[in-house]
Design a protein around this motif. Structure first.
Motif, mmCIF file in Angstrom:
data_model
loop_
_atom_site.group_PDB
_atom_site.id
_atom_site.type_symbol
_atom_site.label_atom_id
_atom_site.label_comp_id
_atom_site.label_asym_id
_atom_site.label_seq_id
_atom_site.Cartn_x
_atom_site.Cartn_y
_atom_site.Cartn_z
ATOM 1 N N TYR A 153 0.860 -1.172 0.000
ATOM 2 C CA TYR A 153 0.000 0.000 0.000
ATOM 3 C C TYR A 153 0.897 1.223 0.000
ATOM 4 O O TYR A 153 1.847 1.311 0.784
ATOM 5 N N GLY A 154 0.596 2.170 -0.890
ATOM 6 C CA GLY A 154 1.424 3.361 -1.003
ATOM 7 C C GLY A 154 0.604 4.618 -0.794
ATOM 8 O O GLY A 154 -0.504 4.733 -1.295
ATOM 9 N N ILE A 155 1.173 5.523 -0.052
ATOM 10 C CA ILE A 155 0.505 6.818 0.181
ATOM 11 C C ILE A 155 1.215 7.868 -0.663
ATOM 12 O O ILE A 155 2.430 8.013 -0.602
ATOM 13 N N ARG A 156 0.412 8.576 -1.463
ATOM 14 C CA ARG A 156 0.958 9.649 -2.274
ATOM 15 C C ARG A 156 0.536 10.977 -1.662
ATOM 16 O O ARG A 156 -0.546 11.118 -1.111
ATOM 17 N N GLY A 157 1.314 11.897 -1.813
ATOM 18 C CA GLY A 157 0.965 13.221 -1.299
ATOM 19 C C GLY A 157 0.471 14.120 -2.430
ATOM 20 O O GLY A 157 0.242 13.681 -3.556
ATOM 21 N N ASN A 158 0.282 15.389 -2.130
ATOM 22 C CA ASN A 158 -0.095 16.398 -3.121
ATOM 23 C C ASN A 158 -1.403 16.067 -3.823
ATOM 24 O O ASN A 158 -1.522 16.103 -5.035
ATOM 25 N N GLU A 159 -2.384 15.719 -3.101
ATOM 26 C CA GLU A 159 -3.731 15.453 -3.602
ATOM 27 C C GLU A 159 -3.788 14.355 -4.652
ATOM 28 O O GLU A 159 -4.693 14.299 -5.469
ATOM 29 N N ARG A 160 -2.830 13.494 -4.648
ATOM 30 C CA ARG A 160 -2.880 12.356 -5.558
ATOM 31 C C ARG A 160 -3.464 11.171 -4.805
ATOM 32 O O ARG A 160 -3.333 11.054 -3.591
ATOM 33 N N ALA A 161 -4.068 10.278 -5.496
ATOM 34 C CA ALA A 161 -4.743 9.140 -4.867
ATOM 35 C C ALA A 161 -3.722 8.114 -4.374
ATOM 36 O O ALA A 161 -2.707 7.880 -5.005
ATOM 37 N N ASP A 162 -4.015 7.513 -3.192
ATOM 38 C CA ASP A 162 -3.179 6.435 -2.685
ATOM 39 C C ASP A 162 -3.355 5.226 -3.587
ATOM 40 O O ASP A 162 -4.331 5.117 -4.330
ATOM 41 N N PHE A 163 -2.409 4.289 -3.494
ATOM 42 C CA PHE A 163 -2.553 3.113 -4.348
ATOM 43 C C PHE A 163 -2.205 1.839 -3.578
ATOM 44 O O PHE A 163 -1.466 1.866 -2.597
ATOM 45 N N ALA A 164 -2.764 0.739 -4.030
ATOM 46 C CA ALA A 164 -2.509 -0.586 -3.458
ATOM 47 C C ALA A 164 -2.054 -1.492 -4.592
ATOM 48 O O ALA A 164 -2.517 -1.384 -5.724
ATOM 49 N N THR A 165 -1.120 -2.409 -4.257
ATOM 50 C CA THR A 165 -0.653 -3.370 -5.256
ATOM 51 C C THR A 165 -0.770 -4.772 -4.695
ATOM 52 O O THR A 165 -0.602 -4.995 -3.489
ATOM 53 N N VAL A 166 -1.071 -5.699 -5.556
ATOM 54 C CA VAL A 166 -1.137 -7.118 -5.213
ATOM 55 C C VAL A 166 -0.391 -7.856 -6.304
ATOM 56 O O VAL A 166 -0.594 -7.599 -7.493
ATOM 57 N N GLY A 167 0.473 -8.780 -5.880
ATOM 58 C CA GLY A 167 1.223 -9.560 -6.857
ATOM 59 C C GLY A 167 1.222 -11.026 -6.486
ATOM 60 O O GLY A 167 1.274 -11.396 -5.311
ATOM 61 N N VAL A 168 1.159 -11.854 -7.474
ATOM 62 C CA VAL A 168 1.206 -13.297 -7.276
ATOM 63 C C VAL A 168 2.324 -13.833 -8.165
ATOM 64 O O VAL A 168 2.373 -13.550 -9.360
#
Length: 193
Positions: free
Chosen positions: A54-69
């Motif tokens: 899970y990544g938090i972005r700053g500057n009013e950008r949306a946070d993101f989540a990643t899943v890998g298999v």
């Protein structure tokens, strides 16, 4: 003089060698090598890995989540996995041979120490029952001859020195036997911890 316990027969002592610390260490080595073989066999089976983040972005950008298999499918098992299992088996076999060699060496040492102990016990018995008694009788006879002017003082001194030498030899034999008994206790004793 320390009191020594009765010595068990050689076969009993030999059976105790498997509990010797160096043999127990070899057993642990074999167990570790067996685990290596089992781990190498597991490489034949497919495996998967699941990753998440899970990544938090700053500057009013949306946070993101990643899943890998990740899926690991062994295809050419004869190459890598086969060699790994074979190598692990060879290492386990080498550990087993090292344990056998260790047992043979301990058995060789035990046989030598047991033979030494038997020989020393026989010599001690001979000295206690015969040699020391005769040396003492010789000294007494020489003293009586000296007191009756049938022998000189030098002869009395030689007889007494021979008796003392016999006593020292008996003491040396007892010390040697105690050392051999300590070695036997080390090799196959119950107090090897």
């Amino acid at each position: 003089m320390p009191i020594q316990q009765a010595l068990p027969d050689r076969i009993t002592l030999r059976d105790r060698l498997v509990s010797h610390p160096s043999v127990l260490a070899s057993n642990s080595e074999i167990d570790a090598r067996t685990s290596d073989v089992n781990i190498a066999r597991q490489q034949y089976k497919p495996g998967f890995t699941l990753n998440g983040g899970y990544g938090i972005r700053g500057n009013e950008r949306a946070d993101f989540a990643t899943v890998g298999v990740t899926l690991d499918i062994p295809i050419f098992t004869a190459k890598k996995q086969g060699r790994n299992v074979s190598a692990a088996r060879r290492n386990r076999g080498a550990a087993e041979l090292a344990r056998k060699a260790q047992l043979l060496e301990l058995d060789r040492q035990l046989a030598g120490a047991y033979a030494d102990q038997t020989r020393l016990a026989q010599r001690i018995t001979l000295y206690e029952r015969s040699v020391l008694l005769r040396a003492s009788e010789t000294t007494e006879a020489t003293l009586t001859a000296y007191q009756n002017d049938l022998s000189d003082f030098a002869e009395l001194v030689r007889a007494r020195l021979a008796e003392l030498d016999t006593e020292l030899t008996l003491l040396r034999l007892r010390v040697d036997r105690a050392q051999v008994m300590a070695k036997l206790d080390y090799l196959a004793g119950e107090n090897n911890e």
